[in-house]
Design an enzyme around this catalytic site. Structure first.
Site, short mmCIF file in Angstrom:
data_model
loop_
_atom_site.label_atom_id
_atom_site.label_comp_id
_atom_site.label_asym_id
_atom_site.label_seq_id
_atom_site.Cartn_x
_atom_site.Cartn_y
_atom_site.Cartn_z
N GLU A 142 0.77 -0.98 0.14
CA GLU A 142 0.05 -0.12 0.13
C GLU A 142 0.93 1.34 0.07
O GLU A 142 0.75 2.05 0.91
CB GLU A 142 -1.09 0.17 1.21
CG GLU A 142 -2.03 -0.99 1.28
CD GLU A 142 -3.02 -0.79 2.25
OE1 GLU A 142 -2.98 0.05 3.10
OE2 GLU A 142 -4.02 -1.75 2.06
N GLU A 178 -5.08 -8.98 0.93
CA GLU A 178 -5.93 -8.37 2.51
C GLU A 178 -7.39 -8.20 2.23
O GLU A 178 -7.69 -7.54 1.24
CB GLU A 178 -5.38 -7.13 2.97
CG GLU A 178 -4.14 -7.11 3.67
CD GLU A 178 -3.56 -5.65 3.98
OE1 GLU A 178 -4.32 -4.93 4.68
OE2 GLU A 178 -2.19 -5.72 4.14
#
Ligand code: PNW
Length: 470
Positions: free
Chosen positions: A165, A371
């Site tokens: 991220e 995720e």
């Protein structure tokens, strides 16, 4: 309707070093930006830090045994850079390497494939002292660090992930300052975007030069699934702007070797992007095997101007600074429906959309849901039939899990190549600026005793894995 998954589908759980390890002063580790950030008053909601976290550094064997019981095929973990290269001299710390060798060997013993993230936000503080991700040098040092890890851990790793991220690292770290290092400077946030992209490219090169072309490489992005409030051109323009600054700044360089020129136009008031040097885009665009996508919720947007209709008084007017620059034309609508403990909406169809769009646009790259999960206000119940006599009944997490795995299956039914799904998280853990106040685990952690307590969602995940069906 039930779906059966491919035989080799990678069911897994995910964690990140600073969120679970603790042991911050052990075996030669030095501080990361998160240790420094947590020590500043007012940064973490409960005043906590990752000092002890889940003590996973010492309890990894117990946690791997839990994963064995769950039946997972893969474990997505991250390596703490300040354990490997603790000092500015760049010397590799063998004790840091040895720790991860023990973890990876225990995983191999349990027949669990390690999916290793090289950067999940714990930047060595000595690099932040020189400007962190706003400084190009950090990307070069990342390349060195990855080379050291790849040569030391080599074929013990199944899938390598450069960054987790980068949106959060750049925009929460240097834009809103809600994450470490807590800087609020849009120009620096955009420099960080580019240097993270460069770090990714250098990282993939370092993996391949140490391990050869057969090494499996990936990056993990949290793309925003922006949904426009209407077809009105101004609402569409707002969505387009949000997409550009949140998503295209990473997808373009990493997968297509270009920044969309509209990015430069939209951000001209903030940056001239002079951080981009000749040859950078060729370095950044490296062939990768897998694109990891983290998905939690969707974002509904509309034009700030509201094109002359009702004033947008019902729109979320967050006192917090927008993490991203160039969002003046974008209003983010308040989330609707039943919200998770994070205040995030639940819209599993967004995962189908995301996977379908990415799969069609990048047909040569496999996709992985790296995720997915939800935080709820869990409570512990007595149950004499459970080990330890306790269980957490978390029906909302079970429902969320089922709905999202079904949404992923819907994309796969459209012909999209998805190779794995990782539940965030194996354990309740240090949820960054929210400290220990939010629990994402499918296994509960009693922070007083460090006891692990199963939740119904873990039992459900175990069942999905064993039947390979949802
Ligand atoms: C991801 N936001 O983080 C991370 O990869 C995990 O480390 C984290 O625990 C998980 O999602 C749950 O939050 C994010 O504020 C943290 O937009 C914050 C945001 C997005 C992602």
């Amino acid at each position: 309707m039930s779906t059966t998954f491919p035989k080799d589908f990678l069911w897994g759980t995910a964690t990140a070093s600073y969120q679970v390890e603790g042991a911050i002063n052990e075996d030669g580790r030095t501080p990361s930006i998160w240790d420094t950030f947590c020590a500043k008053p007012g940064t973490i909601i409960d005043g906590s830090s990752g000092e002890f976290a889940d003590d996973h550094y010492h309890r990894f064997a117990e946690d791997i045994a839990i994963m064995g019981d769950l039946g997972v095929k893969a474990y997505r973990l991250s390596i703490a850079w300040p354990r490997i290269i603790p000092h500015p001299d760049g010397a590799v710390n063998q004790r840091g390497i040895d720790h991860y060798v023990r973890v990876l060997d225990a995983l191999r013993e349990a027949d669990i494939t390690p999916v290793v993230t090289l950067y999940h936000w714990d930047l060595p503080q000595y690099l932040e002292d020189r400007g962190g991700w706003a400084n190009r040098e950090t990307a070069l040092r990342f390349g060195d660090y990855v080379g050291a890890v790849a040569s030391a851990l080599g074929d013990r790793v199944g899938i390598w992930t450069t960054l987790n991220e980068p949106w959060c690292s750049a925009y929460l770290g240097y834009g809103s300052g809600v994450h470490a290092p807590g800087v609020r400077d849009y120009a620096k946030a955009l420099d960080a975007v580019h240097h993270l992209n460069l770090a990714h490219g250098l990282g993939v090169q370092a993996i391949r030069s140490n391990l050869g072309e057969s090494a499996h490489t990936s990056v993990v992005l949290n793309l925003s699934v922006n949904i426009a409030a209407s077809d009105h051109p101004e609402d569409q323009a707002a969505k387009h702007r949000a997409d550009l600054i949140a998503n295209e700044v990473f997808l373009g360089p990493m997968l297509e070797g270009r920044y969309d020129p509209e990015i430069f136009e939209a951000t001209a008031a903030v940056s001239d992007w002079s951080c981009i040097k000749d040859g950078d885009l060729a370095t950044i665009r490296q062939p990768i095997d897998t694109l990891g996508l983290n998905f939690y919720s969707t974002t509904h947007v509309r034009a700030k101007s509201n094109y002359g209709m009702q004033p947008t008084t019902d729109v979320a007017t967050s006192a917090e600074r927008n993490p991203m620059p160039a969002q003046e034309i974008v209003d983010v609508l308040p989330p609707e429906g039943e919200l998770t403990a994070m205040g995030w909406n639940q819209e599993p169809e967004g995962l189908t959309t995301l996977l379908t769009e990415m799969g069609r646009r990048f047909p040569d790259v496999a996709l992985m849901v790296s995720e997915n999960g939800s935080a709820w206000d869990d409570e512990v119940s007595r149950d004499p039939n459970q080990p330890g006599g306790q269980i957490v009944h978390d029906p909302k997490r079970v429902t969320y899990l089922d709905a999202h795995i079904k949404a992923m299956a819907a994309a796969m039914a459209n012909g999209i190549h998805v190779t794995g799904y990782f539940a965030w998280s194996l354990l309740d853990n240090f949820e960054w600026a929210l400290g220990y106040s939010k629990r994402f685990g499918i296994i509960r952690v009693d922070y007083a005793s460090q006891r692990r307590i199963w939740k119904d969602s873990a039992l459900r995940f175990k069942q999905i894995i064993s039947t390979n069906t949802v």
